[in-house]
Design an enzyme around this catalytic site. Structure first.
Site, PDB file in Angstrom:
ATOM      1  N   SER A 128       0.846  -1.202   0.000  1.00 49.63           N
ATOM      2  CA  SER A 128       0.000   0.000   0.000  1.00 49.63           C
ATOM      3  C   SER A 128       0.886   1.260   0.000  1.00 49.63           C
ATOM      4  CB  SER A 128      -0.955  -0.060   1.192  1.00 49.63           C
ATOM      5  OG  SER A 128      -1.919   0.936   1.093  1.00 49.63           O
ATOM      6  N   HIS A 170      -4.116  -0.711  -4.263  1.00 48.86           N
ATOM      7  CA  HIS A 170      -5.570  -0.952  -4.099  1.00 48.86           C
ATOM      8  C   HIS A 170      -6.247  -0.624  -5.427  1.00 48.86           C
ATOM      9  CE1 HIS A 170      -5.179  -1.187   0.331  1.00 48.86           C
ATOM     10  NE2 HIS A 170      -4.414  -0.117   0.247  1.00 48.86           N
ATOM     11  N   GLU A 197      -5.051  -5.367  -4.663  1.00 53.22           N
ATOM     12  CA  GLU A 197      -4.844  -5.895  -3.310  1.00 53.22           C
ATOM     13  C   GLU A 197      -4.430  -7.367  -3.359  1.00 53.22           C
ATOM     14  OE1 GLU A 197      -8.353  -5.067  -1.006  1.00 53.22           O
ATOM     15  OE2 GLU A 197      -7.964  -2.903  -1.012  1.00 53.22           O
TER      16      GLU A 197
END
Lengths: 333, 333
Positions: A128, A170, A197
């Protein structure tokens, strides 16, 4: 010595059921000899995040796990933190707010130590926010949406472990085609890399090229604007952008992509098990046929009888069913 | 005679504040002479939907608005409905469920009358479901998401007003990159066309080519898989698909795209008003300079004085400020 592997993880990597990506990180970092440094600076729950990864990496066999957690630029000058990074075989940057992470570590001794680790061959992984910071240009923040619009996102400087690129994460789950494409429209020299993800782009140095292999549940999407036509320099306010001729590559697990040449690396096509089984059976039949011919025992009836015996072991061969449509028919020669 | 214009509208077109697209439809259909047929079959609220469009098209000046509302394939054989379509200068298909619309009208006299209207030059417009049905291949239904995955959407047959294409709508708002890309990955011969809400691809026949101009607030995204590499034939269950080398074009208002050649049609770049103003001023200055030289009144001091007078009309020229950095300096020759 070639640069170490980068692991660009799109967030929400599986930690319990099928923790393929995190296990891979420990293995690449040396397995039982892995000395891991976890940088949780992006997160507002740094201590708790370290506890989670500490437990996981230890469970997957790492020799040691240490937290490197500067919370200010001043702390990012701490020689103890730099030493921990200099001794690490693997560095893991957690999720959170990438602008917090980058604005604390980039251009500090801690930031330099991460770059140095990469250059000496250590693994640098990030999920992330920790993925975003790896490229030279970083998505600071922005909004979701499929269509690129002027001003929908902000670019800041990243660590520069990967030059000439901008990484987003994401990607599928938060619908970030638009914002990554806005950046590529404004800066067509940058390769846009969007990671889903529980998915990882593992980038390794292969004869000087950066070659990425995809691991995990989703896909990595690469946007190549090298030959694009755009109106990004004149689009007003939040207008949708013209972005014509962008080439893109959606890459699921097992795909290999050369980021330096911007081309897919062809893989051997997968073999269907049923196909393989049928082919093996046909081969056996043919070999038997050759033997039959050699033994001069090759009348059609004898061959049919033999094939029938091999294919339907029970019930025992019944000559009256020879003409059923599931049996070979006619001359075989 | 060339085919009539198609208006492919991505749904939720503005009806009140800035109803550009719907006004355009009435104007193209003949303005004061427009005879419009509204097909609300996709909708579960057909009668109410007709009332809305009737009011709007009448307000925008259409001569007549008639509902053509088959609710069964049997009704789609009604000669009265066919007659209404045969006499229309513009046909408008509303939103709703495209599979309801297509399964009632495709392959019936009503469906044939729509095709015939297109061939004789009438305008055929459709929004949302009414857009989807226009292509030869139609997205029947599916789920959102940026990454293409096996089985995330179903294809059915459309009306075929546009061949070799598949149209999707609410493209940005419902995050439909993935499902359109799944279809293109499975059928690379089809051009994928994704239309945002309150946006219209106006397709006209230009010397045999289908040329699309974009109108409205969002963008039309075109996915061209002609040279793509995919694993769609072997991806299991709901696995993400490999889709490498897809070329895409995000086209905002004013863009023109040749769907037949799959290329952007370059437009004259827009002129910045401030640039234009500055250039006009510089032109005036230069013309004055030419006159000054012709009048042998071209000493640097005289020119500076003159420029100063022209550029800063008040306060009156002050010779002591001649060297300020906002003034022209040095020789002008």
């Amino acid at each position: 010595m070639p640069n170490g592997p980068l692991m660009i993880i799109g967030g929400a990597e599986d930690k319990v059921r099928k923790p393929t990506i995190l296990k891979h990180f420990v293995a690449l970092s040396g397995g039982r000899d892995a000395r891991i440094a976890v940088i949780p600076t992006a997160s507002s729950l740094g201590r708790e995040v370290v506890d989670v990864y500490d437990a996981l990496f230890t469970k997957f066999g790492a020799a040691s796990v240490e937290a490197v957690r500067p919370e200010t630029r001043d702390q990012a000058h701490d020689p103890a933190l730099v030493k921990a990074l200099d001794e690490a075989t693997g560095i893991f940057m957690t999720g959170g707010n990438q602008l917090k992470l980058s604005s604390i570590v980039c251009g500090t001794p801690v930031g330099d130590a991460i770059l140095r680790a990469h250059e000496r061959g250590a693994v640098v992984a990030g999920t992330s926010a920790g993925a975003s910071i790896q490229s030279s240009h970083m998505v600071a923040f922005g909004v979701g949406g499929a269509t690129p619009k002027q001003r929908m996102t902000q670019v800041a400087g990243g660590l520069g472990l990967m030059d000439g690129a901008v990484i987003d994460q994401h990607f599928d789950q938060r619908n970030r085609y638009g914002r990554l494409l806005m950046i590529v429209a404004q800066s067509p020299q940058l390769l846009g890399i969007g990671v889903d993800e529980d998915t990882c782009g593992l980038v390794e140095d292969v004869a000087g090229d950066a070659v990425m292999r995809v691991i995990g549940k989703g896909a990595v999407t690469v946007l190549d604007g090298a030959r694009m036509v755009s109106n990004a320099h004149e689009a007003k306010r939040s207008a949708p952008l013209l972005a014509s001729g962008v080439v893109f590559h959606v890459l699921p697990e097992g795909s290999v992509f050369n980021l330096s040449t911007r081309t897919l690396v062809p893989q051997e096509p997968g073999v269907d098990l049923e196909d393989a089984h049928e082919l093996a059976e046909a081969s056996r039949d043919l070999r038997q046929l050759v033997r039959d011919i050699a033994a001069a025992d090759a009348t059609p009836a004898a061959i049919r009888r033999r094939l029938k015996l091999r294919r339907t072991p029970s019930p025992p061969a019944d000559p009256t069913r020879d003409q059923s449509p599931t049996q070979p028919q006619g001359d075989i020669s």
